[in-house]
Design an enzyme around this catalytic site. Structure first.
Site, PDB file in Angstrom:
ATOM      1  N   GLY A   1      -4.964  -0.625  48.811  1.00 37.30           N
ATOM      2  CA  GLY A   1      -3.783  -0.907  49.575  1.00 37.30           C
ATOM      3  C   GLY A   1      -3.210  -2.315  49.304  1.00 37.30           C
ATOM      4  CB  SER A   2      -1.454  -4.739  51.096  1.00 34.91           C
ATOM      5  OG  SER A   2      -0.145  -3.960  51.372  1.00 34.91           O
ATOM      6  CB  THR A   3      -6.965  -5.716  49.449  1.00 38.95           C
ATOM      7  OG1 THR A   3      -7.284  -4.615  48.633  1.00 38.95           O
ATOM      8  CG2 THR A   3      -6.924  -5.591  51.123  1.00 38.95           C
ATOM      9  CG  MET A   4      -4.996  -3.548  44.734  1.00 40.38           C
ATOM     10  SD  MET A   4      -6.227  -4.231  43.371  1.00 40.38           S
ATOM     11  CE  MET A   4      -4.845  -4.216  42.214  1.00 40.38           C
ATOM     12  CE  LYS A   5       1.591  -5.203  49.188  1.00 36.46           C
ATOM     13  NZ  LYS A   5       2.284  -5.094  50.575  1.00 36.46           N
TER      14      LYS A   5
END
Length: 616
Positions: free
Chosen positions: A308-312
C-alpha cells in the site's frame, strides 16, 4: 542209595557255593572308586579351565549382556535468553516411564493395574505390548513430573522402569511463540529459532556403562564412556519488555478494530537487531495439543502483502535519486484522479497542486503516480531491489519469504503506476521495517538479525542526503494536516507513513476488505527504532484506514520503547510547551477550587452570623 542221594545233592543249585565263592577284596574296590572320582575331578578341572581360560571372554560377554548395560546420559538443551539475559526458553528435567514388553507379558495379571496408573485402557495397553512382544523397550508415558513417575514405579510392576529426560518450557508463552517456535517430544527444534539453531542448542548426549539388577535398577556405575555436552546458550536481540508491550497492544488493536489477524515488527535502526516481533492469532508453545497449525505461522516473515501507501516514500526517494524531481517540485493532482488502464487511480479528494512533501503528507496516489512516470522502468526496479524488495532479508528465520517484485520485462502498461502506491508487488512486514530502517540509517541497509552480537555489514543503498530529505517529508505525516496524527509522540519527532491496501477476492480482483499499515521511524533527529504495524481485515464499520487503525498502536509501543531504552527526546520545545500547558491547566483548576472553597466558607460564615445565638 546213599550214593544216589549224594549225587542229587551235588546236582542242586548252589551246591558247593561256599567252596567256589571269590573272596571280597576291599583294596581293589577302593582303587576303583578312587579312579572314578579322579576322572570326575579331572573332568571338572578341564571344564573349569575351558570356562575360565579358554572361553573366558565369551562367557564374560554373556554375563555382561545380562547385567552390564550401556545407557545414554541425557543432556539439557541450551537456554535461550533475551538481550538482557532474561530466560525465554529453558529445559527442565522430567521423567519418562518405559517398559520391557517381554517381562510385562510374563505377568499379564498386572497389566490392568499398570493401565490404571497410566490412565489408559487395559485392552489397548495389552494390544500394544503384544505387538511389541519381540522387543525389550517401549515408552509407556513420556516427559511427566518426577512425582508422577515415582507413583507409577511404586506399584513394583515387573518390567516397568523410568529414565530422565528434559522438557522445553517457554516463560513468555504466547507472546513470543512465533519467534521461538517449539521442540518435539524428543527435544528437537520444529519451528522458529528452535529449528534454525537446533544444532547449536541441542548439545551431545553422553554414555556410560552400568550394572543393572534383575529389576532394571542401576546397582553400580562402571565407567563413563563419553561425557554429555550440554547445548550452547543463545542470546537473542529480542527485548522481553518491548516484545510484551508489542504483543499486548497488538491484541488490544485487534479487539478494538475487529480485525482477523495482525503483525508488528520493531527494529534497531543502527544495528538491524530485531527487538520485537509479534503476531496474532498465536498459540501456546507449552501446550500444543488441539491448537490449529495456522496459528503457528510467523506472519511477519512468511506472509507477503501488498504494502500500500508505505511504498510512496520509496518511490519519491527513487525519483530524487534519479534526478526526476527535486524537493521543491510541484505536481498538479487535479481533478483528484487519473487514468490507470481500464481503471482509475484516485485520491481521497482533490488536493490540487502539491509539492513533493505535500504528496507524502496527504498520501496522494495521483501525485506519486505522476512522479513515477518520470522514472524509467529499470532504475525504479533496481532501486526497489536495492531496498530489499523481491529478496529475502537474510534474517535466518526458517521459511522466510522473499516477497514478489516482478522484473520490468514482465510489466504491463499500468504496473509501474500501481507499484508506486503499493500494488502489483508484495513484501513481508519485516522487509518493510528493514527498508524504513535504511531510510533512518542514512541510506544504509542492514540485514536484520535475531542473534545478539551478530553484526551484518551495511550496504549503502541510498544517498544519506536523500534519505534525510525523505525522512523530513515523512515527519509531516504525523503532524497537523497529515494522515496519521495519532502516531505522534509527545517530545519526539516521528517520521512515518500510513497505508491502506485492498485485499484480493476469490475472482482475482480487489474486494472491499482491507489491510491497514503504519510504518515509521523515531526519533527523526537521531533515529533509533523502525516499526511496522500490519492489521489484516479490520471491520470497515469501525474504520480501516491505516492512520486510524495502525497508527495508535505505533504510538503506544514506541512511546513505551523510547522510555524503556532511555532515548532522549528530540522535540524538547513541544514537550516543554505541553508541560507548561498542563501546569497552567492544573493551576487554573486549583484556583477554581480555591475560589469555590472561599465562597463556600464566606457563605457558611454569613449563615452562622445570621443564626440565633442558641443555634450557633
Amino acid at each position: 542209595m546213599r550214593e544216589r542221594i549224594g549225587g542229587l545233592l551235588r546236582d542242586r543249585p548252589g551246591a558247593g557255593k561256599s567252596r567256589n565263592r571269590v573272596r571280597y577284596n576291599p583294596r581293589n574296590r577302593l582303587f576303583l572308586v578312587g579312579g572314578v572320582l579322579g576322572l570326575c575331578s579331572l573332568a571338572l578341572v578341564a571344564r573349569a579351565f575351558t570356562l575360565q581360560v579358554v572361553n573366558a571372554d565369551f562367557y564374560r560377554r554373556q554375563g555382561d549382556e545380562r547385567i552390564l548395560r550401556e545407557i545414554e546420559i541425557p543432556t539439557s538443551r541450551g537456554m535461550i535468553t533475551d538481550r538482557n539475559g532474561e530466560p525465554l526458553a529453558v529445559s527442565t528435567p522430567v521423567e519418562s516411564v518405559w517398559g520391557n514388553p517381554q517381562e510385562l507379558l510374563k505377568a499379564p495379571e498386572r497389566i490392568p493395574e499398570l493401565a490404571a496408573v497410566l490412565g489408559v485402557p487395559a485392552d489397548g495397553l495389552t494390544r500394544k505390548l503384544t505387538q511389541r512382544a519381540d522387543r525389550e523397550f517401549m515408552y509407556l508415558k513420556r516427559r511427566i513430573n518426577p512425582d508422577q513417575a515415582r507413583a507409577i514405579l511404586s506399584h513394583n510392576i515387573p518390567g516397568v522402569y523410568s529414565q530422565r529426560e528434559f522438557r522445553r518450557f517457554y516463560p513468555q508463552g504466547e507472546a513470543l511463540a512465533h519467534v521461538l517456535g517449539f521442540t518435539n517430544i524428543d527435544d528437537r527444534g520444529q519451528e522458529g529459532l528452535e529449528l534454525a539453531f537446533d544444532e547449536w542448542l541441542r548439545g551431545t548426549p553422553g554414555s556410560k556403562r552400568v550394572i543393572r539388577d534383575s529389576r532394571g535398577r542401576i546397582v553400580e556405575n562402571v565407567e563413563l564412556i563419553e561425557a554429555a555436552q550440554p547445548g550452547h546458550e543463545l542470546t537473542l536481540t529480542i527485548d522481553r519488555r518491548i516484545q510484551y508491550l508489542t504483543f499486548r497492544e497488538l491484541r488490544a488493536t485487534l479487539e478494538r478494530t475487529g480485525a482477523s489477524s495482525g503483525s508488528a515488527v520493531v527494529l534497531d535502526v543502527a544495528t538491524g537487531e530485531i527487538l520485537a516481533m509479534a503476531n496474532l492469532p498465536t498459540y501456546n508453545p507449552n501446550a500444543l495439543g488441539g491448537q490449529p497449525s495456522d496459528a503457528r505461522r510467523n506472519r511477519a516473515v512468511t506472509d507477503v502483502i501488498e504494502p500500500g501507501s508505505t511504498m510512496k516514500p520509496l518511490t519519491v526517494a527513487a525519483a530524487l535519486e534519479a534526478g526526476a524531481i527535486t524537493t521543491s517540485t510541484v505536481i498538479d493532482t487535479s481533478p483528484g484522479w487519473m487514468p490507470n488502464g481500464r481503471f482509475r487511480t484516485s485520491d481521497f479528494r482533490n488536493y490540487g497542486v502539491l509539492d513533493v512533501t505535500g504528496i507524502i503528507r496527504k498520501s496522494s496516489n495521483v501525485g506519486v503516480s505522476k512522479i513515477v512516470h518520470r522514472l524509467q522502468d529499470q532504475p525504479y526496479y533496481d532501486f526497489l531491489h536495492r531496498m530489499g524488495y523481491g529478496q529475502s532479508t537474510h534474517s535466518g528465520f526458517p521459511g522466510e519469504s522473499a516477497g514478489v517484485l516482478t522484473p520490468p520485462s514482465r510489466w504491463s502498461g499500468t504496473t509501474k503506476q500501481t507499484m508506486s502506491y503499493g500494488y502489483g508487488l508484495s513484501a513481508t512486514p519485516l522487509q518493510i521495517a528493514s527498508a524504513y530502517a535504511a531510510l533512518g540509517n542514512g541510506g544504509k541497509l542492514i540485514a536484520p538479525t535475531f542473534v545478539k552480537g551478530q553484526r551484518n555489514d551495511p550496504a549503502q543503498v541510498l544517498d544519506p542526503r536523500i534519505a534525510r530529505q525523505v525522512l523530513r517529508m515523512m515527519q509531516t505525516v504525523t503532524e497537523t494536516g497529515g494522515t496519521a496524527t495519532q502516531a505522534a509522540i509527545l517530545g519526539y519527532h516521528v517520521a512515518g507513513k500510513s497505508g491502506t491496501a485492498r485485499k484480493f477476492n476469490s475472482s482475482g480482483g480487489y474486494s472491499r476488505r482491507y489491510i491497514s499499515f503504519f510504518a515509521g521511524v523515531v526519533p527523526v533527529e537521531n533515529p533509533r527504532f523502525s516499526m511496522v504495524v500490519v492489521i489484516d481485515d479490520p471491520d470497515p464499520a469501525k474504520g480501516y484506514y491505516g492512520g486510524l487503525v495502525s497508527a495508535p498502536m505505533f504510538k503506544t509501543v514506541m512511546d513505551g520503547a523510547l522510555r524503556l531504552m532511555d532515548v532522549p527526546p528530540d522535540d524538547i520545545e513541544t514537550w516543554l510547551a505541553a508541560q507548561a500547558a498542563e501546569e497552567a491547566k492544573r493551576h487554573k483548576a486549583d484556583g477554581r477550587a480555591a475560589s469555590v472553597a472561599g465562597a463556600g466558607a464566606a457563605t457558611l460564615a454569613a449563615q452562622a452570623a445570621a443564626a440565633p445565638e442558641g443555634v450557633r
